[in-house]
Design an enzyme around this catalytic site. Structure first.
Site, PDB file in Angstrom:
ATOM      1  N   PRO A   1      48.857  17.395   5.379  1.00  0.00           N
ATOM      2  CG  PRO A   1      47.736  15.636   4.339  1.00  0.00           C
ATOM      3  CD  PRO A   1      47.658  16.567   5.522  1.00  0.00           C
ATOM      4  CB  CYS A   2      52.942  20.016   2.586  1.00  0.00           C
ATOM      5  SG  CYS A   2      54.111  18.751   2.035  1.00  0.00           S
ATOM      6  CD  GLN A   3      51.322  15.382  -0.220  1.00  0.00           C
ATOM      7  OE1 GLN A   3      50.718  16.005   0.655  1.00  0.00           O
ATOM      8  NE2 GLN A   3      51.646  14.117  -0.090  1.00  0.00           N
TER       9      GLN A   3
ATOM     10  CB  SER B   1      54.247  22.018  -1.624  1.00  0.00           C
ATOM     11  OG  SER B   1      55.606  22.156  -1.966  1.00  0.00           O
TER      12      SER B   1
END
Length: 330
Positions: A79-81, A84
């Site tokens: 997951p990049c949230q 980011s």
């Protein structure tokens, strides 16, 4: 490459999304044994592409590695949230950032030989590089030599600007002492017009659309006023327009990064504005037409645009995988 040896490499697809990473490795002859995805809508699209054969093990943080089938390579777009630049940037302190610990637990439990991981470019400078340093240290302590680099999808066979950081890991007892892993060399981007090919009239963007008036007002805001005229924009075939920011951004021969929730990409074709379709977004992520067609009429365009925004780029994973196979002499 020895075909029989390649087939013996089995991988599991973690944080699989719609399976772009899987597809990239399958194009090299590698076999997927299972996948792990918690979003039911992504799984539905994944099943449309790959069928029902492999088991979805769900939340990787709850997986007991002893329950998993045998495999020796992990691929994961974790997951990049939390990393980011468009997220809250809580990094390693965010529970979503903890996914890396779950992945490492499985790596160690299965004594995996290799891995390919992907994340957003923002990870490189989060907390002044501290988060990246922690991740690299964790992977090193887990017993892996790790290579990492930011690559842009536009340099690997699709006309989409998409910078992501990739990690390739090799278990230390399997290190090739005769050569280092090498990142794939850039290739020329293909023609954009081969990707923006949707025929559905529903994607035409004009005064019949409620949002068209908003677009016209957007062109008249303080950032764009006097700079753009609709009739002039419509003269240039395959001109791409990005309305995500306050200022209109134009692209030629490529599209900006596909993102979850992004609905501001337009382009010109035959003197008309068109909205980017889910079908086209799949092509721009490297999915072939044969698979993209499977989603038509079954997965909504809004859903596909969101899912492709979260996906890896098939071509990039294929090229990385090809170089990993070369590194390990297969």
């Amino acid at each position: 490459m020895n075909k029989n040896q390649k087939i013996n490499i089995k991988f599991m697809d973690f944080c699989s999304g719609i399976g772009a990473g899987r597809l990239g490795l399958e194009k090299l002859g590698l076999n997927c044994v299972a996948f792990s995805e918690i979003d039911e809508y992504s799984e539905r699209t994944y099943r449309e592409f790959f069928g029902e054969k492999e088991k979805n093990y769900g939340d990787l943080m709850k997986i007991n590695h002893n329950d998993l089938p045998k495999f020796n390579l992990m691929i994961a777009g974790f997951p990049c949230q939390s990393f980011s630049i468009v997220g809250q940037r809580k990094g390693i302190d965010d529970h979503r950032g903890q996914i890396i610990y779950g992945l490492i637990k499985i790596m160690k439990g299965k004594n995996l030989s290799y891995f390919i991981l992907e994340n957003v470019k923002g990870l490189t400078n989060h907390e002044g590089g501290k988060t990246l340093k922690i991740i690299l240290e964790l992977l090193d302590k887990a017993g892996y030599k790790v290579y990492h680099k930011v690559l842009n999808s536009v340099n690997y066979g699709v006309p989409q600007m998409r910078e992501r950081i990739y990690f390739v890991g090799v278990r230390k007892d399997l290190i090739n002492k005769n050569k280092d892993f090498e990142w794939p060399k850039p290739i020329k981007a293909p023609k954009l017009e081969d990707y923006l090919i949707a025929e559905d009239g529903g994607f035409e963007f004009n005064e019949k659309n409620e949002s068209y008036k908003t677009f016209l007002k957007f062109l008249e805001n303080k950032y764009n006023k006097y700079l753009f005229k609709v009739n002039k924009l419509l003269e240039e075939n395959y001109l791409v327009l990005d309305t995500r920011q306050s200022d209109l951004r134009l692209y030629r021969g490529k599209v900006p990064t596909l993102r979850t929730g992004r609905h501001g990409v337009l382009y010109v074709r035959n003197g008309k504005f068109r909205k980017l379709s889910g079908f086209e977004s799949l092509l721009l992520q490297g999915f072939p037409k044969s698979l993209a067609n499977k989603a038509k009429g079954k997965i909504s365009d809004v859903r596909l645009l969101s899912q492709t925004g979260n996906a890896m780029t098939v071509n990039v994973i294929k090229e990385i995988g090809k170089n990993l196979l070369y590194y390990i002499n297969l």
